[in-house]
Every structure is written in structure tokens, then in C-alpha cells.
Design an enzyme around this catalytic site. Structure first.
Site, PDB file in Angstrom:
ATOM      1  N   SER A 122       0.832  -1.192   0.000  1.00 27.17           N
ATOM      2  CA  SER A 122       0.000   0.000   0.000  1.00 27.17           C
ATOM      3  C   SER A 122       0.875   1.253   0.000  1.00 27.17           C
ATOM      4  O   SER A 122       1.697   1.442  -0.888  1.00 27.17           O
ATOM      5  CB  SER A 122      -0.964  -0.043   1.199  1.00 27.17           C
ATOM      6  OG  SER A 122      -1.973   0.931   1.082  1.00 27.17           O
ATOM      7  N   GLU A 219      -1.868  -2.733  -8.099  1.00 26.71           N
ATOM      8  CA  GLU A 219      -3.101  -2.947  -7.335  1.00 26.71           C
ATOM      9  C   GLU A 219      -3.469  -1.627  -6.680  1.00 26.71           C
ATOM     10  O   GLU A 219      -2.686  -0.681  -6.674  1.00 26.71           O
ATOM     11  CB  GLU A 219      -2.909  -4.046  -6.285  1.00 26.71           C
ATOM     12  CG  GLU A 219      -1.871  -3.738  -5.217  1.00 26.71           C
ATOM     13  CD  GLU A 219      -2.426  -3.006  -3.997  1.00 26.71           C
ATOM     14  OE1 GLU A 219      -3.615  -3.182  -3.668  1.00 26.71           O
ATOM     15  OE2 GLU A 219      -1.658  -2.245  -3.387  1.00 26.71           O
ATOM     16  N   HIS A 284      -4.508  -5.374  -1.418  1.00 22.28           N
ATOM     17  CA  HIS A 284      -5.561  -5.194  -0.413  1.00 22.28           C
ATOM     18  C   HIS A 284      -6.624  -6.288  -0.562  1.00 22.28           C
ATOM     19  O   HIS A 284      -7.794  -6.024  -0.787  1.00 22.28           O
ATOM     20  CB  HIS A 284      -6.201  -3.817  -0.565  1.00 22.28           C
ATOM     21  CG  HIS A 284      -5.278  -2.679  -0.299  1.00 22.28           C
ATOM     22  ND1 HIS A 284      -4.348  -2.248  -1.223  1.00 22.28           N
ATOM     23  CD2 HIS A 284      -5.140  -1.883   0.783  1.00 22.28           C
ATOM     24  CE1 HIS A 284      -3.679  -1.216  -0.713  1.00 22.28           C
ATOM     25  NE2 HIS A 284      -4.132  -0.980   0.493  1.00 22.28           N
TER      26      HIS A 284
END
Length: 314
Positions: A122, A219, A284
Site C-alpha cells: 500500500s 493494485e 488489499h
């Protein structure tokens, strides 16, 4: 290393041994103490010795989306990395904030300390990029100590544990769900992470100019399809995708109906003329594999796998 990716990959840190000391830092958002303690207990169950950096449970006095001040977060990471007794640095959670502190790290001292394992995903994408470009170091796009998936999902836990201790056992990465968006097979060096962070990195000091020779992994979470379109278009217009060997797509949680997300991905990436594998599950996702960055391998849409040439850690 500033131009493209060497075909042999980046420097691989040593694997972990039982009893290894690992430091937990919070480069981004505030960390819930109960989830942190649960994650530390999991690490202790692997016969690791986790130590928590001084400011991990801080909250910035004015900007409550940050885990303490930029200077404190940077100091924690620098000191953890430079501690000769620490074998790995694990991030507690993502959120936002790594970009704010990355230029405050003592890169000279970190370089002198030598290669160690860095784990996160992330917002930690900003650190993965920095450690690759400034140090030529391979890192792990993997779960964070206080992240829900790490605390709840056995497959997520085992993927990280095996990568840390027995990296030769997880050289093939793939979920049964993986399918071809654009069919093909390509060799390259893994890089990437969260799309929003890769787009935000463009134009900053030490930013990687392109993904040439790379297996680009993408992502994101909580971004509507038009925002994904905007960020992918930015990567295309900037030349960041020039020469990319193949693209692997992970999870797109809370990004809207997947058919709309998929339409954007196909429109923006389908014209590159390289293999694109979707539904790889990293990121995630409720069950997310650890994916090494900076390691050479083959992305194959027919088998739905990423197969590494060498183990992630030596």
C-alpha cells in the site's frame, strides 16, 4: 541505479533465521494498539524477536492521519535499519505518510548498514521504490504487522513466513483465480505496488524513469474507475510504462464493480503489446500472497503464475 532494471535483479537480503530480531515501524498512518499486539504475537509464534520502534503508536498532533511527525517516523526507520542486531524492518500499517518522510531518511547511513528485509504494501510502495532506486535493494510486497489480512488469514501469514524463512519454497506465486487479460509469457524483474503511489512518485527526486525490463505489479484500494484511468494515463503519458515486459494485476478492493475496473485496465494496458495477468490477489485482498520486488522471473498468463528465477532472499 536509475535507468531500467538489471536483468539479474536487485541485491537480495539474507533470509531470516529462528530467533532473528525484527523491527516494527510506522512510516504512514496511526496504528491501532490492539492490532499491533496481535501481530507481534504472531511474529513471536514464528520464533522471531519483534521490537517496536519508539514512535509506532504516535499520532501527529495536528494531522491525525499520520503516525507522528515526519521526522520521528523517518528517525524510527533509519535507526531500526542501522541497528546491527535487526535483520528485518516490518511496517505496521499503510494509510498515508511514507512520501512525506522518505526524503528525511538518512540514506547514507542506511546504505552503510547493508541489505536487510523490508516488508509492507500500500503506502509503503513509496519506500519500495526508494529502496530499489537509491540502494538497488530487493524488498517484499507483503502484509503488515497490524493489517487485518495478516491477523486473520492463514494463507497470508504462511506466504510471508515461508518467504522470510524458506524463500526457495515460494518461488512460484499465483492464485487459482489468475487469468489472462492479455495472453503471453515474459521474463523481467518485478517492481510496482499501489498504483496511486506509483503515479504520485512521478516527477519526484530519484523517481524511477521507466519500468523498462520489468514485470510491473499493480493494485489499489478505494479508487473509482475514472481515477484508475487517470493514474494509468499519467503513467502512460510520462513514459513510465515504456519498455515494460509484462504486467501483473492484484486486487482492486472498493474500486467499484470489477467489470468497470477491468474495462479501464484493458483499455489503458491492452495496447502496450505485453502480457497482462489479472486476479493475482496480491495487495488489499482478504488473502494476499507476498510478492518479492526486484527479483527476476517469468510471468505466464497460461499457467497464471509468476515464477521467480531465484529465491527472494539469499
Amino acid at each position: 541505479m536509475t535507468h531500467g532494471l538489471p536483468p539479474h535483479g536487485l541485491v537480495r537480503p539474507p533470509r531470516l533465521r529462528p530467533g532473528a530480531r525484527v523491527a516494527v515501524v510506522a512510516p504512514s498512518g496511526p496504528v491501532p494498539e490492539d492490532r499491533l499486539q496481535a501481530g507481534l504475537d504472531l511474529l513471536r509464534g514464528w520464533d522471531l524477536d519483534p521490537v517496536v520502534a519508539p514512535h509506532v503508536l504516535d499520532t501527529h498532533p495536528a494531522l491525525t492521519h499520520l503516525a507522528g511527525t515526519d521526522a520521528d517516523r523517518a528517525r524510527d526507520l533509519t535507526e531500526a535499519w542501522c541497528d546491527p542486531d535487526v535483520s528485518a524492518v516490518l511496517c505496521a500499517r499503510g494509510g498515508y505518510g511514507a512520501q512525506r518522510m522518505v526524503d528525511l531518511l538518512d540514506w547514507t547511513a542506511i546504505r552503510a548498514a547493508g541489505p536487510k528485509v523490508l516488508v509492507g504494501y500500500s503506502d509503503v510502495t513509496a519506500l519500495h521504490e526508494a529502496f530499489a532506486v537509491r540502494l538497488g535493494l530487493a524488498t517484499l510486497h507483503g502484509p503488515m504487522v497490524a493489517a487485518a489480512a495478516f491477523l486473520k488469514d492463514a494463507r497470508t501469514q504462511e506466504s510471508l513466513r515461508a518467504t522470510l524463512f524458506e524463500p526457495e519454497s515460494v518461488r512460484t506465486i499465483g492464485l487459482d483465480t489468475a487469468t489472462a487479460l492479455v495472453p503471453g509469457r515474459a521474463h523481467g524483474v518485478t517492481l510496482g505496488g499501489c498504483l496511486a503511489l506509483l503515479a504520485a512518485d512521478l516527477g519526484t527526486p530519484h523517481a524511477r524513469p521507466s519500468a523498462r525490463g520489468g514485470l510491473l505489479l499493480l493494485e489499489d484500494v478505494g479508487e473509482e474507475p475514472y481515477r484508475l484511468d487517470r493514474m494509468l494515463t499519467q503513467l502512460l503519458r510520462s513514459g513510465r510504462l515504456d519498455g515494460v515486459a509484462a504486467i501483473g494485476l492484484g486486487s482492486w478492493e472498493e474500486c467499484g464493480p470489477y467489470d468497470e475496473v477491468r474495462a479501464v485496465l484493458a483499455d489503458r494496458l491492452g495496447g502496450l503489446g505485453v502480457p497482462v495477468l489479472e486476479h493475482m490477489g496480491f495487495g488489499h485482498h482478504e488473502s494476499a500472497p507476498t510478492v518479492p520486488l526486484g527479483i527476476p522471473g517469468v510471468l505466464d498468463t497460461e499457467t497464471g503464475t509468476l515464477t521467480l528465477d531465484v529465491p527472494a532472499l539469499r
